[in-house]
Design an enzyme around this catalytic site. Sequence first.
Site, mmCIF file in Angstrom:
data_model
loop_
_atom_site.group_PDB
_atom_site.id
_atom_site.type_symbol
_atom_site.label_atom_id
_atom_site.label_comp_id
_atom_site.label_asym_id
_atom_site.label_seq_id
_atom_site.Cartn_x
_atom_site.Cartn_y
_atom_site.Cartn_z
ATOM 1 C CG HIS A 111 -33.864 -30.174 28.065
ATOM 2 N ND1 HIS A 111 -34.577 -29.015 28.262
ATOM 3 C CD2 HIS A 111 -33.488 -30.161 26.757
ATOM 4 C CE1 HIS A 111 -34.642 -28.336 27.122
ATOM 5 N NE2 HIS A 111 -33.984 -29.019 26.191
ATOM 6 C CE1 TYR A 118 -33.643 -26.323 20.091
ATOM 7 C CE2 TYR A 118 -31.972 -27.809 20.962
ATOM 8 C CZ TYR A 118 -33.110 -27.043 21.148
ATOM 9 O OH TYR A 118 -33.707 -26.978 22.378
ATOM 10 C CE1 TYR A 171 -33.854 -32.246 22.892
ATOM 11 C CE2 TYR A 171 -34.154 -30.386 21.417
ATOM 12 C CZ TYR A 171 -33.744 -30.900 22.631
ATOM 13 O OH TYR A 171 -33.232 -30.064 23.567
ATOM 14 N NE ARG A 204 -32.171 -22.276 23.843
ATOM 15 C CZ ARG A 204 -32.160 -23.014 24.968
ATOM 16 N NH1 ARG A 204 -32.914 -24.080 25.043
ATOM 17 N NH2 ARG A 204 -31.434 -22.688 26.010
ATOM 18 C CG HIS A 218 -29.827 -26.982 25.776
ATOM 19 N ND1 HIS A 218 -29.847 -26.382 24.531
ATOM 20 C CD2 HIS A 218 -31.008 -27.638 25.889
ATOM 21 C CE1 HIS A 218 -30.998 -26.652 23.936
ATOM 22 N NE2 HIS A 218 -31.717 -27.429 24.735
#
Length: 248
Positions: free
Chosen positions: A167, A152, A113, A162, A165
């Site tokens: 959000h 990640y 991110y 994870r 995905h």
Amino acid sequence: MTGTTSESRLILPRYLREPAEKRTPVGFPDYRSTALRAPLRTPVDLPHRLTEVTGPVLGEDRVLPQDADLTLRNGGEAIGQRILVYGRVLDSDGRPVPDALVEVWQANAAGRYRHVADNWPAPLDPHFDGLGRVVTDSLGRYEFMTVKPGAYPWGNHHNAWRPAHIHFSLFGRAFTQRLVTQMYFPDDPLFGQDPIFNAIPPVARHRAVSRYSLERTQDNWALAFEWDIVLRGTDQTPFETDDDGDVA
Ligand SMILES: [Fe+2]
């Protein structure tokens, strides 16, 4: 003044509440950070009054067409597998919800991110900020062009990764119709060890997973994934009642 005046009364819609057994729990022991943020007491459902049942004013004209294309930022193209993510926003009766604000955020193709708290050793992409938004059309449809996010590590337990995905945050016709959730990709090998995915009640997990769409896959350009989103609550015909505490 002559004659009688009929007293006008503001009639507000009301929205069904999700039964407790269908809600994703706010505390889930395997998802360790929920232990610090989940309330210790059972949450109390507040009555739906004017603020809760009237629609947000979002300023749709502030949402620009380029906000729906995450692959073009800062004058260049993001690196990664280009994907089209599309679907419809529906209310609990299956009716499309037009004019819903859909916002997304995601990691880049390397799983990182652009955020001050994310500093694991994966590269940032100068042409990817991971942020997008769009307003649904008259048929409740939305779509984004983006790159497939990478998995990640997140430190929940040893070797915790994870699944890929995206959000999502959505506003429907009322503040009670806000939904914050995550969209996953089919057949991800990381599902089995992910406490966030597994905090979803088993009967509902498939609803968080998108479907690969050959029909919308674009030749020589991008894969496509379809994901319909059903907002909590139902948008009933306005009615008049004073038989409960839900309508102000
Ligand atoms: Fe995430």
